[in-house]
Design an enzyme around this catalytic site. Sequence first.
Site, mmCIF file in Angstrom:
data_model
loop_
_atom_site.group_PDB
_atom_site.id
_atom_site.type_symbol
_atom_site.label_atom_id
_atom_site.label_comp_id
_atom_site.label_asym_id
_atom_site.label_seq_id
_atom_site.Cartn_x
_atom_site.Cartn_y
_atom_site.Cartn_z
ATOM 1 C CG ASP A 176 -0.224 -0.291 2.509
ATOM 2 O OD1 ASP A 176 0.939 0.147 2.668
ATOM 3 O OD2 ASP A 176 -0.812 -0.951 3.386
ATOM 4 C CG ASP A 182 0.968 4.054 4.430
ATOM 5 O OD1 ASP A 182 -0.266 3.943 4.400
ATOM 6 O OD2 ASP A 182 1.738 3.119 4.719
ATOM 7 C CG ASP A 204 7.877 1.183 12.871
ATOM 8 O OD1 ASP A 204 8.260 1.828 11.879
ATOM 9 O OD2 ASP A 204 7.046 0.266 12.801
#
Length: 425
Positions: A57, A59, A133
Site C-alpha cells: 500500500d 502511505d 518505528d
Amino acid sequence: MPKPNQHIIPRDQHSVSREFISENALKVLYRLHKDGYQAFLVGGGVRDILLGLRPKDFDIATNATPEEVKKLFRNCRIIGRRFRLAHILYGRDIIEVATFRAHCDDNIKQRNDGMIVRDNVYGTVEEDAIRRDFTVNALYYNIADFSIHDYCGGLADLAKRQLKMIGDPVERYKEDPVRMLRAVRLGCKLNLTIEDNTAKPINDMAYLLEGIPAARLWEEYKKMFLAGRAQRTFNQLKSFGLLEYLFPQTSKHIIHNDDFAEFVALALENTDRRVNEDKSINPAFLLAVMLWQSLMQRTDKLVNKGMHFNDAFYKSFNPTINEQSQTISIMKRYAVVMQDIWALQLRLKFNFGKRVWSVLDHPRFRAGYDFLVLRAEVDPSLKPLADWWTEFQEASREQRIKMINQNKPKGQKRRPRKRKSRASH
Ligand code: ATP
Ligand code: MG
C-alpha cells in the site's frame, strides 16, 4: 529522542521512480502539492520500492491537516480517534494520508508504564520521521522534486539490510509493544536482520503484549500470517518469546506434542504456498489448526468425566475459541468457520448413503477436507479416509455411488425400520 540528521538525496541518486508508485497515490501527492502543501510518500511504499519489491500500500504524509485534506478531495473520509487520518477512496483502493505528527515529551501522554495513549499533535516532517518505528520506514519521497529525505539513516540500514529501531528500543517498545511484532514481521517479510540492540530487549519485554487490545492483535495476526511468510514469522515469534502471548494454547501444546507441532508447521507452509500462488485463504483455517490440540484436550477431559465423545467435542468449541479471543479477538464470522471445519472432522468420518452427499454439499466441505488431509499427514491412521475423499471428489457420479456402496463395512445391513404394529393399538 535523537536529533534527526537531515539528509536529502536528489532524484538522480536513488532508484524510486514514479512508475513504481500507484496512479492513485500519485494523484493524491500531486493534488496536495498543487495546493501548496508538502506531500511525501513514506513508510512501506518507499522502503519496498528501494528493495525492489512491489509495495502493498502507499502511505502519504503531509503538512495539511485532515480537515484540509478533506476539502481537497470529494472522495475523502476522516477516520481514527487516537490518530486522525484521511482516507482517500478510489473504489476499493484506499490511499492513507497522515498529517505530520510530533513525538516530543510535552505532546504525548504516557501512562506510568510508558505506553502512549494520546499522540495526535501535529509537527514537521523531521518530527514525523523520528516518531516512526524503524529507520527504513522513515524514508520520505518528496513529490515536489522527487528527492528522498532520510532523517534517521534508513538508506544506510537498507544497504546493510537491517531493521533498526529509531531511538532507544526499550523506550519505543514501552510506548507501543506492537513494535516488537512489527520487527519480527518486517524482518521476515523483507529478509532483513533485526539489528542487535533492536532485537535484544524483545524477549524480556514480550509480556507487554498482554496490554494490547485483542482487536489490534487480530489485525497484526492477519498481517503476520496471511502475507506469505507465516512459517518463518511463527518460528521467529517463538524464538523471541512472543508466541506465548499471542497463542498461549498453541505455544503450550507444540512444546509437548511433536505431531501437533508438525501439524501446525504443515498448515503454515500450506498457507504460505496458497498466498504465494494468489489463492484465497480464510484466516479461520489456520486458527482452527492452531487450536486443534487444545480442542482435543478439552474434549478428552469431558470424555474422561463420562461424556459421549461427540457431545464433548462440540461442547469444547466455544471455550477453546473464547480462550484464544482473550488475546487475539476472533470475530463471530470467523469463529463460525472454525466450528464448521471442526464439525466436519466428525462428519467426514465414513458416513454412508445420503449423508455423504450432504457432506459434499456443505459450504465448508473444501476447508474441512483440506484440514483432514493435513491431519492425515501427521496421523497415518487417517490416510485411508483422506484418500477416500480425494478419490470420491474426482470420481464420476456412477463411481461415487459405487464407492459409497463399497464402503459399507462388511456385514452392515440397514437397520430395519420399526413398524408400528396396528395390532397393539
Ligand atoms: P506494510 O508493508 O506491511 O504496509 P508498513 O511499514 O508500511 O508495512 P504500515 O502499518 O502500513 O506498515 O505503516 C506505515 C508506516 O507507519 C510505517 O512504515 C511506519 O513508518 C509507521 N508506523 C506504523 N506502525 C507504527 C508503530 N507502531 N510505531 C511507529 N510507527 C509506525
Ligand atoms: Mg504500509
